[in-house]
Design a protein around this motif. Structure first.
Motif, PDB file in Angstrom:
ATOM      1  N   ASN A   1       1.869 -10.718  -9.988  1.00  0.00           N
ATOM      2  CA  ASN A   1       1.024 -11.158  -8.933  1.00  0.00           C
ATOM      3  C   ASN A   1       0.813 -10.268  -7.578  1.00  0.00           C
ATOM      4  N   LEU A   2       1.539  -9.280  -7.517  1.00  0.00           N
ATOM      5  CA  LEU A   2       1.643  -8.149  -6.693  1.00  0.00           C
ATOM      6  C   LEU A   2       0.420  -7.208  -6.642  1.00  0.00           C
ATOM      7  N   THR A   3      -0.354  -7.092  -5.525  1.00  0.00           N
ATOM      8  CA  THR A   3      -1.381  -6.116  -5.537  1.00  0.00           C
ATOM      9  C   THR A   3      -0.820  -4.896  -5.289  1.00  0.00           C
ATOM     10  N   VAL A   4      -1.214  -3.749  -5.644  1.00  0.00           N
ATOM     11  CA  VAL A   4      -0.623  -2.354  -5.512  1.00  0.00           C
ATOM     12  C   VAL A   4      -1.887  -1.585  -5.076  1.00  0.00           C
ATOM     13  N   ASN A   5      -1.974  -1.098  -3.831  1.00  0.00           N
ATOM     14  CA  ASN A   5      -2.766   0.036  -3.351  1.00  0.00           C
ATOM     15  C   ASN A   5      -2.292   1.177  -3.493  1.00  0.00           C
ATOM     16  N   TYR A   6      -3.004   2.367  -4.013  1.00  0.00           N
ATOM     17  CA  TYR A   6      -2.372   3.697  -3.865  1.00  0.00           C
ATOM     18  C   TYR A   6      -3.308   4.845  -3.251  1.00  0.00           C
ATOM     19  N   VAL A   7      -2.810   5.425  -2.509  1.00  0.00           N
ATOM     20  CA  VAL A   7      -3.680   6.522  -1.890  1.00  0.00           C
ATOM     21  C   VAL A   7      -2.824   7.895  -1.976  1.00  0.00           C
ATOM     22  N   GLU A   8      -3.505   8.989  -2.454  1.00  0.00           N
ATOM     23  CA  GLU A   8      -2.727  10.180  -2.380  1.00  0.00           C
ATOM     24  C   GLU A   8      -2.873  10.911  -1.050  1.00  0.00           C
ATOM     25  N   ALA A   9      -1.871  11.488  -0.534  1.00  0.00           N
ATOM     26  CA  ALA A   9      -1.799  12.227   0.638  1.00  0.00           C
ATOM     27  C   ALA A   9      -0.636  13.121   0.966  1.00  0.00           C
ATOM     28  N   GLU A  10      -0.842  14.281   1.481  1.00  0.00           N
ATOM     29  CA  GLU A  10       0.090  15.179   1.518  1.00  0.00           C
ATOM     30  C   GLU A  10       0.985  14.350   2.600  1.00  0.00           C
ATOM     31  N   PRO A  11       2.145  14.850   2.785  1.00  0.00           N
ATOM     32  CA  PRO A  11       3.229  14.201   3.543  1.00  0.00           C
ATOM     33  C   PRO A  11       2.760  13.935   5.010  1.00  0.00           C
ATOM     34  N   PRO A  12       2.138  14.898   5.687  1.00  0.00           N
ATOM     35  CA  PRO A  12       1.955  14.637   6.961  1.00  0.00           C
ATOM     36  C   PRO A  12       0.872  13.326   7.304  1.00  0.00           C
TER      37      PRO A  12
ATOM     38  N   ARG B   1       0.972  -1.267  -0.018  1.00  0.00           N
ATOM     39  CA  ARG B   1       0.182   0.004  -0.067  1.00  0.00           C
ATOM     40  C   ARG B   1       0.647   1.414   0.071  1.00  0.00           C
ATOM     41  N   ILE B   2       0.677   2.029  -1.040  1.00  0.00           N
ATOM     42  CA  ILE B   2       1.635   3.057  -1.188  1.00  0.00           C
ATOM     43  C   ILE B   2       0.887   4.316  -1.066  1.00  0.00           C
ATOM     44  N   ALA B   3       1.321   5.499  -0.571  1.00  0.00           N
ATOM     45  CA  ALA B   3       0.710   6.619  -0.135  1.00  0.00           C
ATOM     46  C   ALA B   3       1.884   7.770  -0.768  1.00  0.00           C
ATOM     47  N   ALA B   4       1.643   8.523  -1.537  1.00  0.00           N
ATOM     48  CA  ALA B   4       2.455   9.465  -2.171  1.00  0.00           C
ATOM     49  C   ALA B   4       1.568  10.909  -2.137  1.00  0.00           C
TER      50      ALA B   4
ATOM     51  N   GLY C   1      -0.422   1.951  10.151  1.00  0.00           N
ATOM     52  CA  GLY C   1      -0.448   0.696   9.564  1.00  0.00           C
ATOM     53  C   GLY C   1      -1.339   0.707   8.265  1.00  0.00           C
ATOM     54  N   ALA C   2      -1.619   1.792   7.813  1.00  0.00           N
ATOM     55  CA  ALA C   2      -2.566   1.789   6.697  1.00  0.00           C
ATOM     56  C   ALA C   2      -1.925   2.053   5.277  1.00  0.00           C
ATOM     57  N   ALA C   3      -0.371   2.252   5.473  1.00  0.00           N
ATOM     58  CA  ALA C   3       0.067   2.256   4.251  1.00  0.00           C
ATOM     59  C   ALA C   3       1.687   1.366   4.535  1.00  0.00           C
ATOM     60  N   ASP C   4       2.311   0.928   3.554  1.00  0.00           N
ATOM     61  CA  ASP C   4       3.391   0.556   3.705  1.00  0.00           C
ATOM     62  C   ASP C   4       4.631   1.339   3.232  1.00  0.00           C
ATOM     63  N   VAL C   5       4.341   2.047   2.046  1.00  0.00           N
ATOM     64  CA  VAL C   5       5.621   2.894   1.599  1.00  0.00           C
ATOM     65  C   VAL C   5       4.855   4.294   1.637  1.00  0.00           C
ATOM     66  N   ALA C   6       5.363   5.330   2.036  1.00  0.00           N
ATOM     67  CA  ALA C   6       5.032   6.574   1.961  1.00  0.00           C
ATOM     68  C   ALA C   6       6.190   7.548   1.066  1.00  0.00           C
TER      69      ALA C   6
ATOM     70  N   PRO D   1       0.332  14.755  -3.755  1.00  0.00           N
ATOM     71  CA  PRO D   1      -0.465  14.913  -5.226  1.00  0.00           C
ATOM     72  C   PRO D   1       0.526  14.724  -6.036  1.00  0.00           C
ATOM     73  N   THR D   2       1.474  15.662  -6.138  1.00  0.00           N
ATOM     74  CA  THR D   2       2.183  16.026  -7.467  1.00  0.00           C
ATOM     75  C   THR D   2       3.040  14.617  -7.934  1.00  0.00           C
ATOM     76  N   ALA D   3       3.330  13.857  -7.135  1.00  0.00           N
ATOM     77  CA  ALA D   3       3.786  12.622  -7.434  1.00  0.00           C
ATOM     78  C   ALA D   3       2.885  11.648  -8.379  1.00  0.00           C
ATOM     79  N   SER D   4       1.595  11.892  -8.025  1.00  0.00           N
ATOM     80  CA  SER D   4       0.348  10.907  -8.579  1.00  0.00           C
ATOM     81  C   SER D   4       0.500  11.058 -10.040  1.00  0.00           C
ATOM     82  N   SER D   5       0.939  12.020 -10.515  1.00  0.00           N
ATOM     83  CA  SER D   5       1.136  12.216 -11.924  1.00  0.00           C
ATOM     84  C   SER D   5       2.284  12.000 -12.571  1.00  0.00           C
ATOM     85  N   THR D   6       3.474  11.871 -11.714  1.00  0.00           N
ATOM     86  CA  THR D   6       4.626  11.534 -12.217  1.00  0.00           C
ATOM     87  C   THR D   6       5.389  10.299 -11.867  1.00  0.00           C
ATOM     88  N   LEU D   7       5.991  10.402 -10.593  1.00  0.00           N
ATOM     89  CA  LEU D   7       6.805   9.355  -9.980  1.00  0.00           C
ATOM     90  C   LEU D   7       5.741   8.068  -9.944  1.00  0.00           C
ATOM     91  N   VAL D   8       4.845   8.355  -9.369  1.00  0.00           N
ATOM     92  CA  VAL D   8       3.681   7.166  -9.104  1.00  0.00           C
ATOM     93  C   VAL D   8       3.408   6.327 -10.433  1.00  0.00           C
TER      94      VAL D   8
END
Lengths: 320, 320
Positions: free
Chosen positions: B123-134, B98-101, B143-148, B103-110
């Motif tokens: 076979n890896l499931t990827v979840n993505y949430v957009e969120a400001e750093p804090p 589960r990845i959180a990043a 524990g709602a995201a694995d990588v921010a 907004p600007t990354a949403s349209s570039t890095l992510v």
DNA sequence: ATGAACTATCACGTCTAGTTATGCTTGTGT
DNA sequence: ACACAAGCATAACTAGACGTGATAGTTCAT
């Protein structure tokens, strides 16, 4: 990278998933906290993936940890079931013992043995088969019996108990006198001790195959070959034959003690005196099988005197 | 007397019940014969009962042994299932990240990150949430995201990445220039480098909360407080406001690289120059979670230059 | 009787798995 | 802001589990 978890890891992970912290899991499982902490790190390196991650003051299970925790329920339930069944077997709340014994024992030793076994271990299943010593030993070898109760004539050179093959452990229980049965009409009927040699010309009545062999061996030592007129496995029949004056006989004491003597026969000690040994036989190491251990405990506690048996001398109680 | 069997005992007993001998079981299980023999004797003393008895040249399972063997099937199947699931997770044949990043990354890095992740680990499931750093950090802590994926302005004294609480590991990826956007109508529109102090009297257009904070801090250093006329999280809106001559703005490079510049604006390097850091944040120790490891491997392999980013200097790659 | 198959035991080295003691981090209550 | 409590990690150490090869004893078959 072996991904096979061990039972403790499963237990730890399950407990953590239920109680949230390693410390609490350690308390519940009866370990120190470092024990679990270290076990987890070892498990994680072995498995090659993380099961827990620190989260604030405690830990949180990872995806792999949650996976293990859910499997843990299945595994541990199955293990607990196995454990419970073993505990039953060990505590004799269940289990089976299969006993084989020679015919005369069937009406003397065995009923009392089984009654006491049932009384002391109500949930123990007891199977019983009647078999002459060689057959009983064969049942034991085949794994079809757990305890064989047999007898041996000390002079018997073909005694299967002595064979080096078919591993088994023989433990003597009692010595049993072999008595001479004479009809009242016999010339020696009033003597206490009767020399076998004096009966060289009598007609003999033989019992079972082994007893017959013993008779022959004994007479051979005394320098004559008995004339065997009648043969039967049935001790009561032997007595009746004797009472009718059809011959003389040697009978083991145990055969008498379950019968009421018919009129017209008398019991004597033959010279030389003779006795056979009553013993139990088990598979080597089978004392560690609870049902067997319980059975032989009962056996050795039996009071042989009530059937006219003498306890086997304390010296040397275990043969091969 | 602990009647709980261990996995190896179960395996041994099962294999013996299937193949009849200890030696064969040892061969199958990949141990030496003495290893199994000894393990069995240990297990039997621990359990307090016999599992095997010698029978001729081999061994035979006792009642307890047969009981264990039958339970072993259940237990070992369950363990194997757990093991297989772990292997899947370890080999990324399954699993979730589960990845959180921001907004600007949403349209570039992510998008590129996720595309490459999916390609390499179908076979890896990827979840993505957009969120400001804090917020992204908060998701991580909960524990709602694995990588921010977050950014920091180096001058930000309230940067949540610096907080000692909420354990997490921050690894810088890139440094990202912050550029100055001026309308063509501006007096300094033709200069290459523009001093911020020269813009003390301009109207400012502020971006997201953090960017706004950074702007204030920067201007404060230069000795003035900017007059902020317009505020919006939307970088495209900022550019359009500037192009209409409504003010000047600072924008992170990444925001530009996903947009086509509108007419009438120009990009400049502010003086003093300024940059923010793009980084990923994970739970401490989470590198041992395969899905996380795969994700950060992908992240560090991303080519930042294609968005005008510079790799973070090699020296010092891991902060708290 | 000889050999092959199997189990048990010995002597030994290594690693596992526990212990206590201790320090660090984090959350909480004042 | 500070002190304290709760929780996890690490260190140093010990006992025992768990492997190994070598070897001996049984049992079965030829």
């Amino acid at each position: 990278m072996d991904t096979t978890p061990d039972l403790l890891t499963l237990r730890i992970v399950r407990t953590i998933s239920e109680h949230g912290t390693i410390s609490e899991a350690a308390r519940i499982l009866g370990y120190s906290q470092p024990a679990l902490s270290q076990h987890l790190t070892r498990a994680q390196t072995r498995l090659g993936l993380a099961l827990v991650v620190r989260a604030g003051r405690g830990v949180r299970l990872t995806e792999a940890g949650r996976s293990l925790a859910s499997h843990a329920v299945t595994v541990l339930n199955a293990v607990d079931a196995a454990s419970a069944e073993l505990a039953e077997l060990a505590g004799l709340s269940s289990g089976t013992v299969r006993i084989a014994a020679f015919p005369t024992a069937s009406s003397t030793l065995v009923p009392r043995l089984i009654r006491q076994l049932r009384q002391q271990h109500p949930n123990l299943t007891v199977n019983y088969v009647e078999a002459e010593p060689p057959q009983a030993l064969q049942l034991l070898r085949d794994g079809a019996a757990d305890v064989a109760i047999t007898f041996s004539y000390p002079e018997d050179r073909a005694d299967p108990h002595l064979s080096r093959d078919g591993g088994h452990t023989t433990v003597p229980l009692f010595t049993e006198p072999v008595v001479l049965v004479l009809p009242d009409s016999h010339a020696l009927a009033t003597a206490d001790d009767v020399g076998l040699a004096d009966l060289a010309n009598d007609a003999w009545i033989a019992g079972c195959t082994l007893c017959r062999g013993h008779l022959l061996a004994l007479c051979n030592l005394e320098g004559f070959a008995p004339e065997i007129g009648l043969e039967t496995d049935n001790a009561l029949a032997v007595l009746n034959f004797v009472s009718r004056g059809l011959g003389v006989a040697l009978l083991p004491q145990l055969a008498l003690s379950s019968l009421t003597l018919p009129e017209g026969v008398s019991i004597h000690s033959p010279q030389p005196s003779s006795e056979r040994t009553i013993q139990y036989v088990i598979q080597p190491g089978a004392t560690r099988i609870p049902s067997v251990a319980a059975t032989i405990a009962m056996l050795t506690a039996l009071d042989g005197a009530s059937w006219g048996l003498r306890d086997y001398p304390e010296s040397e109680r275990t043969a091969r």
